[in-house]
Structure formats: structure tokens, C-alpha cells
Design a protein around this motif. Structure first.
Motif, PDB file in Angstrom:
ATOM      1  N   ALA A  85       0.888  -1.524  -0.167  1.00 59.95           N
ATOM      2  CA  ALA A  85      -0.182  -0.100  -0.378  1.00 59.95           C
ATOM      3  C   ALA A  85       0.929   0.978  -0.149  1.00 59.95           C
ATOM      4  O   ALA A  85       1.918   1.407   0.117  1.00 59.95           O
ATOM      5  CB  ALA A  85      -1.143  -0.102   0.860  1.00 59.95           C
ATOM      6  N   PRO A  86       0.513   2.388  -0.956  1.00 53.41           N
ATOM      7  CA  PRO A  86       1.405   3.986  -0.466  1.00 53.41           C
ATOM      8  C   PRO A  86       0.896   4.907   0.292  1.00 53.41           C
ATOM      9  O   PRO A  86       0.098   5.710   0.212  1.00 53.41           O
ATOM     10  CB  PRO A  86       0.584   4.332  -1.852  1.00 53.41           C
ATOM     11  CG  PRO A  86      -0.716   3.916  -2.287  1.00 53.41           C
ATOM     12  CD  PRO A  86      -1.001   2.672  -1.322  1.00 53.41           C
ATOM     13  N   LEU A  87       1.269   3.802   1.423  1.00 48.36           N
ATOM     14  CA  LEU A  87       1.065   4.239   3.025  1.00 48.36           C
ATOM     15  C   LEU A  87       2.528   5.138   3.020  1.00 48.36           C
ATOM     16  O   LEU A  87       4.072   4.456   3.642  1.00 48.36           O
ATOM     17  CB  LEU A  87       1.079   4.339   3.704  1.00 48.36           C
ATOM     18  CG  LEU A  87      -0.508   3.048   3.667  1.00 48.36           C
ATOM     19  CD1 LEU A  87      -0.605   2.344   4.699  1.00 48.36           C
ATOM     20  CD2 LEU A  87      -1.315   4.710   3.678  1.00 48.36           C
ATOM     21  N   LYS A  88       3.370   6.377   2.699  1.00 47.70           N
ATOM     22  CA  LYS A  88       4.427   7.645   3.210  1.00 47.70           C
ATOM     23  C   LYS A  88       4.259   7.973   4.769  1.00 47.70           C
ATOM     24  O   LYS A  88       5.159   8.126   4.133  1.00 47.70           O
ATOM     25  CB  LYS A  88       3.632   9.051   1.656  1.00 47.70           C
ATOM     26  CG  LYS A  88       3.987   8.091   0.377  1.00 47.70           C
ATOM     27  CD  LYS A  88       4.861   7.112  -0.059  1.00 47.70           C
ATOM     28  CE  LYS A  88       4.961   6.846  -1.541  1.00 47.70           C
ATOM     29  NZ  LYS A  88       5.710   5.771  -1.613  1.00 47.70           N
ATOM     30  N   GLY A  89       2.924   8.137   4.775  1.00 44.90           N
ATOM     31  CA  GLY A  89       3.197   8.381   6.222  1.00 44.90           C
ATOM     32  C   GLY A  89       3.071  11.002   6.485  1.00 44.90           C
ATOM     33  O   GLY A  89       3.844  11.168   7.269  1.00 44.90           O
ATOM     34  N   VAL A  90       2.939  10.965   5.178  1.00 47.04           N
ATOM     35  CA  VAL A  90       3.263  13.070   5.429  1.00 47.04           C
ATOM     36  C   VAL A  90       2.602  13.659   5.878  1.00 47.04           C
ATOM     37  O   VAL A  90       2.510  14.288   6.643  1.00 47.04           O
ATOM     38  CB  VAL A  90       3.568  12.893   3.857  1.00 47.04           C
ATOM     39  CG1 VAL A  90       3.117  14.637   3.796  1.00 47.04           C
ATOM     40  CG2 VAL A  90       4.856  12.354   2.903  1.00 47.04           C
ATOM     41  N   SER A  91       0.785  13.107   5.663  1.00 47.34           N
ATOM     42  CA  SER A  91      -0.269  13.321   6.256  1.00 47.34           C
ATOM     43  C   SER A  91      -0.871  12.018   5.569  1.00 47.34           C
ATOM     44  O   SER A  91      -1.120  11.345   5.226  1.00 47.34           O
ATOM     45  CB  SER A  91      -0.929  14.724   5.675  1.00 47.34           C
ATOM     46  OG  SER A  91      -1.589  14.677   4.605  1.00 47.34           O
ATOM     47  N   ASP A 131      -2.669   9.798   3.593  1.00 49.10           N
ATOM     48  CA  ASP A 131      -2.613   7.830   3.059  1.00 49.10           C
ATOM     49  C   ASP A 131      -3.976   7.747   2.829  1.00 49.10           C
ATOM     50  O   ASP A 131      -4.098   6.949   2.144  1.00 49.10           O
ATOM     51  CB  ASP A 131      -2.179   8.419   4.619  1.00 49.10           C
ATOM     52  CG  ASP A 131      -0.281   7.942   4.683  1.00 49.10           C
ATOM     53  OD1 ASP A 131       0.111   8.524   4.094  1.00 49.10           O
ATOM     54  OD2 ASP A 131      -0.270   7.439   6.266  1.00 49.10           O
ATOM     55  N   LEU A 132      -4.975   8.177   3.185  1.00 50.23           N
ATOM     56  CA  LEU A 132      -6.076   7.712   3.112  1.00 50.23           C
ATOM     57  C   LEU A 132      -6.559   7.904   1.607  1.00 50.23           C
ATOM     58  O   LEU A 132      -7.172   7.142   1.006  1.00 50.23           O
ATOM     59  CB  LEU A 132      -7.511   8.521   4.127  1.00 50.23           C
ATOM     60  CG  LEU A 132      -6.702   8.304   5.508  1.00 50.23           C
ATOM     61  CD1 LEU A 132      -8.435   9.583   6.198  1.00 50.23           C
ATOM     62  CD2 LEU A 132      -7.958   7.492   5.513  1.00 50.23           C
ATOM     63  N   THR A 133      -6.236   9.466   0.948  1.00 51.34           N
ATOM     64  CA  THR A 133      -6.360   9.284  -0.020  1.00 51.34           C
ATOM     65  C   THR A 133      -5.469   8.333  -1.447  1.00 51.34           C
ATOM     66  O   THR A 133      -5.670   7.706  -2.026  1.00 51.34           O
ATOM     67  CB  THR A 133      -6.057  11.083  -0.474  1.00 51.34           C
ATOM     68  OG1 THR A 133      -7.155  11.724  -0.466  1.00 51.34           O
ATOM     69  CG2 THR A 133      -5.942  11.082  -2.130  1.00 51.34           C
ATOM     70  N   SER A 134      -4.060   8.154  -0.965  1.00 51.97           N
ATOM     71  CA  SER A 134      -3.637   7.509  -1.674  1.00 51.97           C
ATOM     72  C   SER A 134      -4.208   6.204  -1.924  1.00 51.97           C
ATOM     73  O   SER A 134      -3.724   5.498  -2.884  1.00 51.97           O
ATOM     74  CB  SER A 134      -1.595   7.778  -1.480  1.00 51.97           C
ATOM     75  OG  SER A 134      -2.146   7.258  -0.320  1.00 51.97           O
ATOM     76  N   SER A 135      -4.562   5.636  -0.759  1.00 50.22           N
ATOM     77  CA  SER A 135      -4.642   4.079  -0.508  1.00 50.22           C
ATOM     78  C   SER A 135      -5.828   4.041  -1.335  1.00 50.22           C
ATOM     79  O   SER A 135      -6.460   3.298  -2.281  1.00 50.22           O
ATOM     80  CB  SER A 135      -5.323   3.669   0.962  1.00 50.22           C
ATOM     81  OG  SER A 135      -3.486   4.181   1.813  1.00 50.22           O
ATOM     82  N   ILE A 137      -6.125   1.759  -4.515  1.00 48.30           N
ATOM     83  CA  ILE A 137      -7.139  -0.136  -4.565  1.00 48.30           C
ATOM     84  C   ILE A 137      -7.690   0.479  -5.840  1.00 48.30           C
ATOM     85  O   ILE A 137      -8.382  -0.326  -6.625  1.00 48.30           O
ATOM     86  CB  ILE A 137      -7.997  -0.192  -3.814  1.00 48.30           C
ATOM     87  CG1 ILE A 137      -8.706  -1.077  -3.869  1.00 48.30           C
ATOM     88  CG2 ILE A 137      -8.924   1.247  -3.286  1.00 48.30           C
ATOM     89  CD1 ILE A 137      -7.527  -2.483  -3.721  1.00 48.30           C
ATOM     90  N   ALA A 138      -8.286   1.490  -6.617  1.00 48.61           N
ATOM     91  CA  ALA A 138      -9.156   1.734  -7.165  1.00 48.61           C
ATOM     92  C   ALA A 138      -8.786   1.324  -8.046  1.00 48.61           C
ATOM     93  O   ALA A 138      -9.123   0.771  -9.622  1.00 48.61           O
ATOM     94  CB  ALA A 138      -9.547   3.092  -7.234  1.00 48.61           C
ATOM     95  N   ALA A 139      -7.334   2.010  -9.098  1.00 46.02           N
ATOM     96  CA  ALA A 139      -6.766   1.710 -10.051  1.00 46.02           C
ATOM     97  C   ALA A 139      -6.355   0.400 -10.202  1.00 46.02           C
ATOM     98  O   ALA A 139      -6.060  -0.689 -10.757  1.00 46.02           O
ATOM     99  CB  ALA A 139      -5.175   2.228  -9.896  1.00 46.02           C
ATOM    100  N   LYS A 140      -5.781  -0.667  -8.784  1.00 45.71           N
ATOM    101  CA  LYS A 140      -5.666  -2.105  -8.962  1.00 45.71           C
ATOM    102  C   LYS A 140      -6.727  -2.751  -9.245  1.00 45.71           C
ATOM    103  O   LYS A 140      -6.489  -3.299 -11.022  1.00 45.71           O
ATOM    104  CB  LYS A 140      -4.855  -2.485  -7.486  1.00 45.71           C
ATOM    105  CG  LYS A 140      -4.103  -1.661  -7.557  1.00 45.71           C
ATOM    106  CD  LYS A 140      -2.778  -2.285  -8.178  1.00 45.71           C
ATOM    107  CE  LYS A 140      -1.324  -1.247  -7.818  1.00 45.71           C
ATOM    108  NZ  LYS A 140      -0.237  -2.147  -8.453  1.00 45.71           N
ATOM    109  N   ALA A 155     -14.023  10.751 -12.302  1.00 48.08           N
ATOM    110  CA  ALA A 155     -14.200  11.971 -11.492  1.00 48.08           C
ATOM    111  C   ALA A 155     -15.481  11.351  -9.997  1.00 48.08           C
ATOM    112  O   ALA A 155     -15.156  11.840  -9.298  1.00 48.08           O
ATOM    113  CB  ALA A 155     -15.494  12.646 -11.626  1.00 48.08           C
ATOM    114  N   ASP A 156     -16.089   9.887 -10.226  1.00 47.73           N
ATOM    115  CA  ASP A 156     -16.654   9.389  -8.459  1.00 47.73           C
ATOM    116  C   ASP A 156     -15.890   9.110  -8.242  1.00 47.73           C
ATOM    117  O   ASP A 156     -15.516   8.703  -6.019  1.00 47.73           O
ATOM    118  CB  ASP A 156     -17.553   7.903  -9.190  1.00 47.73           C
ATOM    119  CG  ASP A 156     -18.304   8.314  -9.691  1.00 47.73           C
ATOM    120  OD1 ASP A 156     -18.778   9.813  -9.130  1.00 47.73           O
ATOM    121  OD2 ASP A 156     -19.208   7.617 -11.150  1.00 47.73           O
ATOM    122  N   VAL A 157     -14.473   8.460  -8.645  1.00 48.91           N
ATOM    123  CA  VAL A 157     -13.304   7.837  -7.082  1.00 48.91           C
ATOM    124  C   VAL A 157     -13.436   9.064  -6.257  1.00 48.91           C
ATOM    125  O   VAL A 157     -12.669   9.552  -5.257  1.00 48.91           O
ATOM    126  CB  VAL A 157     -11.827   7.495  -8.297  1.00 48.91           C
ATOM    127  CG1 VAL A 157     -10.610   7.447  -6.955  1.00 48.91           C
ATOM    128  CG2 VAL A 157     -11.951   6.483  -8.453  1.00 48.91           C
TER     129      VAL A 157
END
Length: 198
Positions: free
Chosen positions: A76-82, A86-90, A94-97, A172-174
Motif C-alpha cells: 500500500a502507498p502509505l508515505k506517512g506525510v499526512s 495516506d487515505l487518499t493515496s490508498s 485500490i481503485a486503480a488496481k 470523477a467518481d473516485v
């Protein structure tokens, strides 16, 4: 190397090579024939291996599909920046995968099989869900129940869209899903970071 040493080397492809070939064949077969049509016989044929090779590694189609999904998703792409990042990237990850050929159908199919198969539910929980749940708990400082709700909402929504339309959710829906999820999960429960762990 002596002839004796050379003859002692096990024949065939190394396991990592076989697994990669099987995982690629699995997703391609699911993409071409659907989850139900992707039998162990057809996956073995597409991968160029014997069916017994599959069953030595995976006791069932569900176990194979689960490991295939773990391989397809990666970390999972969890970078810990904010927290919001982390929520957005997750969500976007998963939507892309799920939108990749064969992945969404494999994901949905194995979940349906698991409804009446306790052993498969255990495999899905321990091999697929738990590593991501633990990573999210550590990144977000949230308890298990809240992270599981996040997973349910995001994955359930994405798979529902795939099942109802046959296509992944549009960008747009993502984005709308991200905005809705952040309203609830963007702040730790109780306004502070929880330290509860299982």
C-alpha cells in the motif's frame, strides 16, 4: 562444477518464475473467461504447467486467487506525510488496481466463493486483508474496527460498481469517493490519534 553437482540441481523453473507465470496466467484467464471460467485446468494450461504443480502450491482456486491478488496489489502507498494523503493515496491505489484487467473480477469472485467457505475466508483474512489492515492501523493510529470499516466502504463500493457496470469506477467518481471518505476518516476518532491495537 562437477557433473555430479550439476545433476543434483533440481530441474525446471525456480519457484519465483513459476509463481509469476501462474499469476499472470490467472489474471489473463479470469479476464478472458470470467472468474467461474478460470478453472485450475485452464490456468495451468495458460501458465504452461501441470495442474499438479498448482495444487502443490495452492490447495484451492481460492487460495491461488488470493495470492495472485496479493502479488497484483503490492504494498500500500502509505508515505506517512499526512493522514489525508495516506487515505487518499490508498483509495486511488485500490481503485486503480481493481481496474486492471482480471483483478476486479478475481477479487469479486473470490469474495463470493468465501461467503460459504470458512477456510477461504480465513485465507482471505490472513493473507490479503490483514497485512493491509495492519499497515493502515500503523499509519493512521486507528483501532482495528475503524480501519476495517474504511476497507469495507472503499473496497465494497469499488467492487459494487464493477459488478453492476462491468467497468471500473471513473476518475470523477473516485474523486467523489475520496471526498466522502475523508469527511469521516480524515480526523482520528474522538479528535485524537488512538493507540488501540489488536
Amino acid at each position: 562444477m562437477t557433473p555430479a553437482a550439476a545433476s543434483a540441481k533440481p530441474p525446471g523453473r525456480p519457484r519465483a518464475g513459476i509463481d509469476a507465470a501462474v499469476f499472470a496466467a490467472t489474471l489473463d484467464t479470469v479476464h478472458q473467461l470470467g472468474y467461474a471460467g478460470a478453472t485450475m485446468d485452464r490456468i495451468a494450461a495458460a501458465a504452461g504447467v501441470a495442474k499438479t504443480t498448482l495444487y502443490r502450491r495452492w490447495p484451492s482456486k481460492g487460495a491461488l486467487i488470493t495470492d495472485c491478488l496479493v502479488d497484483a496489489f503490492g504494498p500500500a502507498p502509505l508515505k506517512g506525510v499526512s493522514r489525508d494523503e495516506d487515505l487518499t493515496s490508498s483509495i486511488r491505489w485500490i481503485a486503480a488496481k481493481i481496474g486492471n484487467p482480471g483483478v476486479g473480477a478475481a477479487f469479486a469472485g473470490v469474495f463470493v466463493d468465501a461467503v460459504n467457505d470458512l477456510a477461504l475466508r480465513d485465507i482471505l483474512s490472513t493473507r490479503l486483508q490483514d497485512p493491509y489492515r495492519i499497515a493502515l492501523q500503523d499509519a493512521l493510529g486507528e483501532p482495528e474496527d475503524r480501519v476495517l470499516l474504511f476497507i469495507d466502504i472503499v473496497v465494497g463500493t469499488l467492487l459494487h460498481r464493477m459488478g453492476m457496470t462491468g467497468a471500473p469506477m471513473v476518475e470523477a467518481d473516485v474523486t467523489a469517493l475520496v471526498e466522502m471518505v475523508l469527511r469521516y476518516f480524515g480526523r482520528p476518532r474522538g479528535g485524537h490519534v488512538s493507540t488501540n491495537r489488536r
